[in-house]
Design an enzyme around this catalytic site. Structure first.
Site, PDB file in Angstrom:
ATOM      1  N   SER A  17       5.738  35.813  -7.976  1.00 35.51           N
ATOM      2  CA  SER A  17       6.558  35.755  -6.771  1.00 35.51           C
ATOM      3  C   SER A  17       5.894  34.801  -5.796  1.00 35.51           C
ATOM      4  O   SER A  17       5.333  33.782  -6.200  1.00 35.51           O
ATOM      5  CB  SER A  17       6.735  37.162  -6.188  1.00 35.51           C
ATOM      6  N   HIS A  43      10.499  35.580  -8.700  1.00 35.71           N
ATOM      7  CA  HIS A  43      11.500  36.034  -7.737  1.00 35.71           C
ATOM      8  C   HIS A  43      12.113  34.824  -7.027  1.00 35.71           C
ATOM      9  O   HIS A  43      11.486  34.207  -6.178  1.00 35.71           O
ATOM     10  CB  HIS A  43      10.870  36.956  -6.688  1.00 35.71           C
ATOM     11  N   ASP A 134       6.596  44.919  -7.460  1.00 34.12           N
ATOM     12  CA  ASP A 134       7.336  44.685  -8.707  1.00 34.12           C
ATOM     13  C   ASP A 134       6.330  44.251  -9.777  1.00 34.12           C
ATOM     14  O   ASP A 134       5.395  43.505  -9.508  1.00 34.12           O
ATOM     15  CB  ASP A 134       8.384  43.593  -8.497  1.00 34.12           C
TER      16      ASP A 134
END
Length: 328
Positions: A17, A43, A134
């Protein structure tokens, strides 16, 4: 897919991310052309992505956005496209626009979980720089199925939250800097498979949920229990996943949250609700003042309108105080 050397790991899944791009470009420039397949989720939401071009440019491995039905083979980096979860089913890629997990689509956990359920100990999972957590639950699934776990050192990550969560909750095999990641992965994929445990029931049930297999309610009942909290994305009931660390929640439409992500989502919704309430009170205040201007303040109706205005003004002040507390 490599099948001629069953004692080695031949699928690498990477979750990344914010702050991970320098690590990814260095990795792709360093790995050899015949390195095992890499499946990458970063992401990006709905934003257009040129990530495959950035990875293929300096590297020796091929890189492209994945498509449903793609084979998973050595020398290729398959990147999750914008706004689609990338999963593994029956040994090939499957893309879906399923519900967001941890506020993300594509999300890391669905890929990790599906790869673990499909390939078991052949998987090496990697969590890089990023916000929130995540990837932690997915990395737990990889370990439960006999795979290996690699995590970027939080001190080396531009955004340390995702690596820090993984290290806190997963029995990680290697912690590495971005600079050393390529060497660590080349070592990891050569590690022999000592055992191939059966896919745990909880991993299988949760993977079936994201694959739309079976009865959603029944599978949720099998892995958790209903809570008194509603899903902030769709309003449905949330199930708390049993024995999850960090605590996790799912609704029957597919949305999934860790406790931290749920807290952030509810905070955002509360903030939106307060601003809408403030707007509504300010508009009503204007209407009441127009009535006072039109009819005056004399008589019982006028007194009632003035009291209404005072109550509304008090409410506006209280809402502004609540909003200021949230900002502070």
């Amino acid at each position: 897919m490599q099948t001629n050397d069953p004692i080695c790991r031949d699928v690498v899944v990477i979750g990344a991310s914010a702050g991970a791009m320098p690590v990814l470009t260095r990795l792709s420039a360093t790995l050899p052309a015949d390195f095992p397949a890499i499946l990458l989720v970063r992401h990006i939401g709905r934003h257009a992505s040129v990530l495959p071009d950035l990875l293929a440019g300096p590297g020796r491995m091929r890189a492209r956005h994945a498509a449903t039905g793609d084979a998973i083979g050595a020398g290729t980096i398959l990147v999750a496209p914008p706004d689609q979860h990338m999963l593994v089913a029956d040994g090939v890629i499957r893309l879906t626009r399923g519900a967001k997990e941890n506020l993300a689509r594509p999300a890391i956990d669905p890929l990790f979980r599906s790869a673990a359920a499909c390939f078991g100990p052949r998987v090496v999972g990697v969590v890089l720089s990023g916000h929130l957590d995540d990837g932690t639950a997915g990395l737990q699934a990889i370990k439960a199925c006999g795979g290996l776990a690699v995590v970027q050192d939080p001190a080396d990550a531009q955004e340390p939250s995702m690596p820090r969560s993984a290290l806190r909750h997963v029995a990680v095999d290697w912690t590495t800097t971005g600079e050393e990641l390529a060497a660590v992965l080349q070592h990891a994929v050569r590690q022999p498979i000592v055992s191939a445990p059966a896919v745990p029931a909880a991993v299988r049930h949760e993977n079936d949920l994201i694959m739309d297999i079976g009865n959603d309610m029944g599978r949720l009942d099998a892995i958790g229990s209903t809570t008194k909290v509603s899903c902030p994305a769709c309003g449905g009931v949330l199930w708390g996943i049993a024995n999850s660390a960090p605590p996790r929640f799912r609704c029957h439409t597919g949305h999934s949250f860790t406790l931290d992500t749920l807290n952030q989502t509810q905070a955002a919704h509360t903030d939106d609700t307060l601003w809408r309430a403030l707007r509504s009170l300010q508009e009503r205040q204007q209407v009441v003042r127009m009535l006072i201007d039109l009819h005056g303040e004399m008589g019982e109706d006028g007194a009632n309108r003035r009291r209404d205005e005072q109550r509304i003004t008090t409410g506006i002040e209280q809402l502004r105080a609540l909003i200021d507390v949230g900002v502070a």
